[in-house]
Design a protein around this motif. Structure first.
Motif, PDB file in Angstrom:
ATOM      1  N   GLY A  79       0.960  -0.983  -0.209  1.00 20.94           N
ATOM      2  CA  GLY A  79      -0.001  -0.201  -0.015  1.00 20.94           C
ATOM      3  C   GLY A  79       0.701   1.750  -0.538  1.00 20.94           C
ATOM      4  O   GLY A  79       0.374   2.197  -1.148  1.00 20.94           O
ATOM      5  N   LEU A  80       1.437   1.294   0.720  1.00 23.19           N
ATOM      6  CA  LEU A  80       2.843   1.995   0.729  1.00 23.19           C
ATOM      7  C   LEU A  80       3.861   2.584  -0.300  1.00 23.19           C
ATOM      8  O   LEU A  80       3.527   3.538  -0.948  1.00 23.19           O
ATOM      9  CB  LEU A  80       3.613   2.581   2.002  1.00 23.19           C
ATOM     10  N   ALA A  81       4.048   1.771  -0.667  1.00 23.53           N
ATOM     11  CA  ALA A  81       4.653   1.207  -2.330  1.00 23.53           C
ATOM     12  C   ALA A  81       3.263   2.064  -3.508  1.00 23.53           C
ATOM     13  O   ALA A  81       3.780   3.039  -3.875  1.00 23.53           O
ATOM     14  CB  ALA A  81       5.003   0.180  -3.052  1.00 23.53           C
ATOM     15  N   ILE A  82       2.446   1.562  -3.448  1.00 23.01           N
ATOM     16  CA  ILE A  82       1.334   2.208  -4.433  1.00 23.01           C
ATOM     17  C   ILE A  82       1.564   3.712  -4.249  1.00 23.01           C
ATOM     18  O   ILE A  82       1.010   4.309  -5.671  1.00 23.01           O
ATOM     19  CB  ILE A  82       0.082   1.339  -4.341  1.00 23.01           C
ATOM     20  N   LEU A  90      12.864   4.137  -1.794  1.00 19.07           N
ATOM     21  CA  LEU A  90      12.286   3.291  -0.125  1.00 19.07           C
ATOM     22  C   LEU A  90      11.320   2.148  -0.762  1.00 19.07           C
ATOM     23  O   LEU A  90      11.159   1.645  -0.209  1.00 19.07           O
ATOM     24  CB  LEU A  90      11.463   4.002   0.772  1.00 19.07           C
ATOM     25  N   VAL A  91      10.687   2.220  -1.957  1.00 18.80           N
ATOM     26  CA  VAL A  91       9.650   2.049  -2.590  1.00 18.80           C
ATOM     27  C   VAL A  91      11.384   0.376  -2.436  1.00 18.80           C
ATOM     28  O   VAL A  91      10.600  -0.884  -2.412  1.00 18.80           O
ATOM     29  CB  VAL A  91       9.366   1.920  -3.843  1.00 18.80           C
ATOM     30  N   SER A  92      12.021   0.326  -3.117  1.00 19.90           N
ATOM     31  CA  SER A  92      12.313  -0.763  -3.563  1.00 19.90           C
ATOM     32  C   SER A  92      13.348  -1.818  -2.115  1.00 19.90           C
ATOM     33  O   SER A  92      13.628  -3.157  -1.941  1.00 19.90           O
ATOM     34  CB  SER A  92      13.944  -0.616  -4.510  1.00 19.90           C
ATOM     35  N   LEU A  93      13.554  -0.771  -1.346  1.00 21.79           N
ATOM     36  CA  LEU A  93      13.826  -1.003   0.087  1.00 21.79           C
ATOM     37  C   LEU A  93      12.608  -2.351   0.617  1.00 21.79           C
ATOM     38  O   LEU A  93      13.642  -3.137   2.046  1.00 21.79           O
ATOM     39  CB  LEU A  93      14.450   0.080   0.953  1.00 21.79           C
ATOM     40  N   PHE A  94      11.633  -1.655   0.401  1.00 19.57           N
ATOM     41  CA  PHE A  94      10.572  -2.532   0.922  1.00 19.57           C
ATOM     42  C   PHE A  94      10.808  -4.055   0.729  1.00 19.57           C
ATOM     43  O   PHE A  94      10.293  -4.878   2.019  1.00 19.57           O
ATOM     44  CB  PHE A  94       9.328  -1.817   0.900  1.00 19.57           C
ATOM     45  N   GLY A  95      10.984  -4.263  -0.514  1.00 16.94           N
ATOM     46  CA  GLY A  95      11.520  -5.447  -0.866  1.00 16.94           C
ATOM     47  C   GLY A  95      12.667  -6.292  -0.090  1.00 16.94           C
ATOM     48  O   GLY A  95      13.080  -7.599   0.759  1.00 16.94           O
ATOM     49  N   PHE A  96      13.710  -5.275   0.105  1.00 15.98           N
ATOM     50  CA  PHE A  96      14.650  -6.050   0.973  1.00 15.98           C
ATOM     51  C   PHE A  96      13.955  -6.017   2.050  1.00 15.98           C
ATOM     52  O   PHE A  96      15.127  -7.286   2.493  1.00 15.98           O
ATOM     53  CB  PHE A  96      15.732  -5.261   1.005  1.00 15.98           C
ATOM     54  N   PHE A 146       9.117  -6.202  -5.258  1.00 16.04           N
ATOM     55  CA  PHE A 146       9.423  -4.379  -4.988  1.00 16.04           C
ATOM     56  C   PHE A 146      10.591  -4.202  -5.612  1.00 16.04           C
ATOM     57  O   PHE A 146      11.067  -2.265  -6.231  1.00 16.04           O
ATOM     58  CB  PHE A 146       9.843  -4.185  -3.525  1.00 16.04           C
ATOM     59  N   SER A 147      11.506  -4.506  -5.562  1.00 14.96           N
ATOM     60  CA  SER A 147      13.082  -4.446  -6.998  1.00 14.96           C
ATOM     61  C   SER A 147      12.277  -3.484  -8.544  1.00 14.96           C
ATOM     62  O   SER A 147      12.966  -2.861  -9.082  1.00 14.96           O
ATOM     63  CB  SER A 147      14.066  -5.249  -6.929  1.00 14.96           C
ATOM     64  N   ALA A 148      11.634  -4.504  -8.417  1.00 17.59           N
ATOM     65  CA  ALA A 148      11.201  -3.468 -10.154  1.00 17.59           C
ATOM     66  C   ALA A 148      10.565  -2.562 -10.401  1.00 17.59           C
ATOM     67  O   ALA A 148      10.575  -1.786 -10.827  1.00 17.59           O
ATOM     68  CB  ALA A 148      10.377  -4.632 -10.850  1.00 17.59           C
ATOM     69  N   MET A 149       9.329  -2.650  -8.935  1.00 16.83           N
ATOM     70  CA  MET A 149       8.664  -1.121  -8.850  1.00 16.83           C
ATOM     71  C   MET A 149       9.574   0.390  -8.699  1.00 16.83           C
ATOM     72  O   MET A 149       9.584   0.921  -8.796  1.00 16.83           O
ATOM     73  CB  MET A 149       7.917  -1.370  -7.952  1.00 16.83           C
ATOM     74  N   GLY A 150      10.745  -0.339  -7.872  1.00 14.26           N
ATOM     75  CA  GLY A 150      12.402   0.706  -7.434  1.00 14.26           C
ATOM     76  C   GLY A 150      12.939   0.906  -8.538  1.00 14.26           C
ATOM     77  O   GLY A 150      13.062   2.110  -9.655  1.00 14.26           O
ATOM     78  N   VAL A 151      12.807   0.152  -9.634  1.00 18.00           N
ATOM     79  CA  VAL A 151      13.937   0.702 -11.157  1.00 18.00           C
ATOM     80  C   VAL A 151      12.864   1.206 -11.858  1.00 18.00           C
ATOM     81  O   VAL A 151      13.895   1.674 -12.858  1.00 18.00           O
ATOM     82  CB  VAL A 151      13.788  -1.053 -11.716  1.00 18.00           C
ATOM     83  N   LEU A 152      11.119   1.025 -12.086  1.00 15.50           N
ATOM     84  CA  LEU A 152      10.417   1.457 -12.900  1.00 15.50           C
ATOM     85  C   LEU A 152      10.762   2.884 -12.595  1.00 15.50           C
ATOM     86  O   LEU A 152      10.455   3.529 -12.738  1.00 15.50           O
ATOM     87  CB  LEU A 152       9.335   0.764 -12.530  1.00 15.50           C
ATOM     88  N   GLY A 153      10.844   2.933 -10.676  1.00 13.12           N
ATOM     89  CA  GLY A 153      10.767   4.328 -10.322  1.00 13.12           C
ATOM     90  C   GLY A 153      11.859   5.034 -10.581  1.00 13.12           C
ATOM     91  O   GLY A 153      11.724   6.502 -11.005  1.00 13.12           O
ATOM     92  N   VAL A 154      12.340   4.457 -10.444  1.00 13.24           N
ATOM     93  CA  VAL A 154      14.038   4.809 -10.618  1.00 13.24           C
ATOM     94  C   VAL A 154      13.939   6.350 -12.568  1.00 13.24           C
ATOM     95  O   VAL A 154      14.511   6.641 -12.863  1.00 13.24           O
ATOM     96  CB  VAL A 154      15.290   4.302 -10.357  1.00 13.24           C
ATOM     97  N   PHE A 155      13.325   4.608 -13.485  1.00 13.75           N
ATOM     98  CA  PHE A 155      13.647   5.666 -14.665  1.00 13.75           C
ATOM     99  C   PHE A 155      12.500   6.627 -15.265  1.00 13.75           C
ATOM    100  O   PHE A 155      12.283   7.572 -15.217  1.00 13.75           O
ATOM    101  CB  PHE A 155      12.323   3.967 -15.813  1.00 13.75           C
ATOM    102  N   LEU A 156      11.215   6.203 -14.312  1.00 15.64           N
ATOM    103  CA  LEU A 156       9.762   7.396 -14.091  1.00 15.64           C
ATOM    104  C   LEU A 156      10.803   9.089 -13.734  1.00 15.64           C
ATOM    105  O   LEU A 156       9.713   9.681 -14.553  1.00 15.64           O
ATOM    106  CB  LEU A 156       8.852   6.850 -13.464  1.00 15.64           C
TER     107      LEU A 156
END
Length: 161
Positions: free
Chosen positions: A58-61, A104-110, A125-135
């Motif tokens: 939820g926080l990531a979204i 922070l989003v990718s750190l949630f996965g860790f 979560f890592s894929a979401m983080g990579v997507l966020g870095v791209f965006l």
């Protein structure tokens, strides 16, 4: 008063290094999880992990639109706020803040892997983080808009008295 040089794409090198650092961090802790999986995991009860995972999803979204809104606000402030900082410095601050929030989003996965979840959660979560870095990567047109606004302000004087 400092002399402003003509803005160029080369000015964004530190901004891109911030993004590269964010990506390397994601790769780093993914590798750490693969090499030291049994040493890293705590093995928290499944019911607790489900609750924590749901909250983190939820926080990531929520972090994605909040980061986009914050970036928009920071870009506008970069163009309008008085002060001695150059366009490059102002835009770098924006990139650092947005990349940190997305990291922070990718750190949630860790964190979930550390608590005992599997690689699937780590990868999502890592894929979401990579997507966020791209965006939220540096955008030349945003930087040039800040530089133009500051240049216009310097030529015409401050907008606010």
């Amino acid at each position: 008063m400092s002399v402003q040089t003509q803005p160029s794409v080369e000015d964004l090198r530190p901004h891109w290094l911030i993004c590269a650092g964010a990506l390397l961090t994601i790769v780093g802790y993914n590798l750490a999880c693969h090499f030291w999986a049994s040493e890293l995991q705590l093995g928290v009860d499944e019911a607790q992990r489900v609750l924590i995972r749901s909250v983190l999803y939820g926080l990531a979204i929520l972090l994605f639109p909040v980061t986009k809104l914050l970036r928009h606000i920071l870009l506008r402030l970069n163009q309008t706020m008085p002060g001695p900082k150059t366009a490059k410095q102002r835009y770098l601050s924006t990139i650092i803040v947005t990349q940190f929030l997305i990291e922070l989003v990718s750190l949630f996965g860790f964190a979930m892997f550390f608590l005992g979840d599997g690689f699937n959660t780590l990868y999502i979560f890592s894929a979401m983080g990579v997507l966020g870095v791209f965006l939220h990567k540096p955008n030349t047109s945003e930087y040039l808009a800040i530089a133009a606004a500051l240049s216009s302000e310097n030529q015409h004087g401050p907008k606010y008295h």
